[in-house]
Design a protein around this motif. Structure first.
Motif, short mmCIF file in Angstrom:
data_model
loop_
_atom_site.label_atom_id
_atom_site.label_comp_id
_atom_site.label_asym_id
_atom_site.label_seq_id
_atom_site.Cartn_x
_atom_site.Cartn_y
_atom_site.Cartn_z
N LEU A 86 9.80 4.14 -1.87
CA LEU A 86 9.61 3.80 -3.13
C LEU A 86 8.66 4.35 -4.12
O LEU A 86 8.38 4.18 -5.09
N LEU A 87 8.24 5.63 -3.36
CA LEU A 87 7.44 6.67 -4.01
C LEU A 87 8.21 7.82 -4.23
O LEU A 87 9.01 8.16 -3.35
N ASP A 88 7.66 8.69 -5.15
CA ASP A 88 8.16 10.01 -5.29
C ASP A 88 7.26 10.77 -4.01
O ASP A 88 6.35 10.33 -3.59
N GLY B 56 2.79 6.52 -12.00
CA GLY B 56 2.74 5.25 -11.22
C GLY B 56 3.76 5.32 -10.25
O GLY B 56 4.45 6.22 -9.99
N SER B 57 3.84 3.83 -9.64
CA SER B 57 4.54 3.95 -8.47
C SER B 57 5.86 3.10 -8.68
O SER B 57 6.55 2.88 -7.96
N SER B 58 5.99 2.80 -10.09
CA SER B 58 7.53 2.06 -10.28
C SER B 58 8.60 3.09 -10.61
O SER B 58 8.08 3.87 -11.29
N ARG B 59 9.54 2.86 -10.12
CA ARG B 59 10.96 3.82 -10.44
C ARG B 59 11.67 3.33 -11.79
O ARG B 59 11.76 2.26 -11.74
N ASP C 216 0.68 -1.35 -0.05
CA ASP C 216 -0.05 -0.02 0.17
C ASP C 216 0.95 1.24 -0.01
O ASP C 216 2.17 0.98 0.15
N LEU C 217 0.30 2.27 -0.17
CA LEU C 217 1.08 3.51 -0.35
C LEU C 217 1.72 4.03 0.92
O LEU C 217 3.20 4.35 0.86
N SER C 218 1.41 3.63 2.08
CA SER C 218 2.27 3.95 3.18
C SER C 218 3.40 2.94 3.33
O SER C 218 4.50 3.34 3.92
N GLU C 219 3.31 1.83 2.96
CA GLU C 219 4.34 0.77 3.05
C GLU C 219 5.64 1.17 1.89
O GLU C 219 6.78 1.09 2.13
N MET C 220 5.07 1.54 0.58
CA MET C 220 5.93 2.26 -0.21
C MET C 220 6.59 3.38 0.09
O MET C 220 7.93 3.59 -0.24
N LYS C 221 5.97 4.35 0.76
CA LYS C 221 6.42 5.55 1.13
C LYS C 221 7.84 5.21 2.31
O LYS C 221 8.73 5.73 2.35
#
Length: 118
Positions: A103-105, A115-118, A94-99
């Motif tokens: 892993l997020l801008d 999108g969420s992939s770098r 989820d967004l909080s895990e990615m943050k």
């Protein structure tokens, strides 16, 4: 992170994929235990060889198989490795895990449009 003692092998790599396709026994001998084979659907013939290795060793958790094309992966597992596998369906982060893993801008607006992939 959960399987730090496993060797990660991506069959997306053309050289590894070629090795697995042309010499499956030699390929599997390189990873006798605790290996993660990612993108397994790229080498469907490897499933039959895995069956023999798993049956001979009797080791639980010897290999972890993953892939991005779930249908092809499951089709080959149910045909070749029936009774020898456990299937886990993983939800995306989820967004909080990615943050928290950076892993997020920084901008959620950028994430929405790029999108969420770098």
């Amino acid at each position: 992170m959960y399987f730090e003692d496993y060797t990660y092998v991506s069959l997306e790599d053309p050289d590894l994929r070629d090795f697995a396709q042309n010499d499956p026994r030699g390929f599997l001998e390189m990873y006798p235990e605790k290996a993660i084979f990612d993108e397994m659907q790229r080498v469907p013939s490897l499933f039959s060889y895995l069956q023999g290795v798993v049956d001979d060793s009797g080791m639980v958790g010897q290999f972890i198989l993953s892939g991005s094309q779930n249908f092809h992966l499951i089709q080959n597992i149910t045909q070749s490795l029936a009774g020898r596998v456990a299937l886990f369906h993983l939800m995306p982060l989820d967004l909080s895990e990615m943050k928290s893993e950076e892993l997020l801008d920084d901008s959620y607006t950028d994430v929405i449009f790029k999108g969420s992939s770098r």
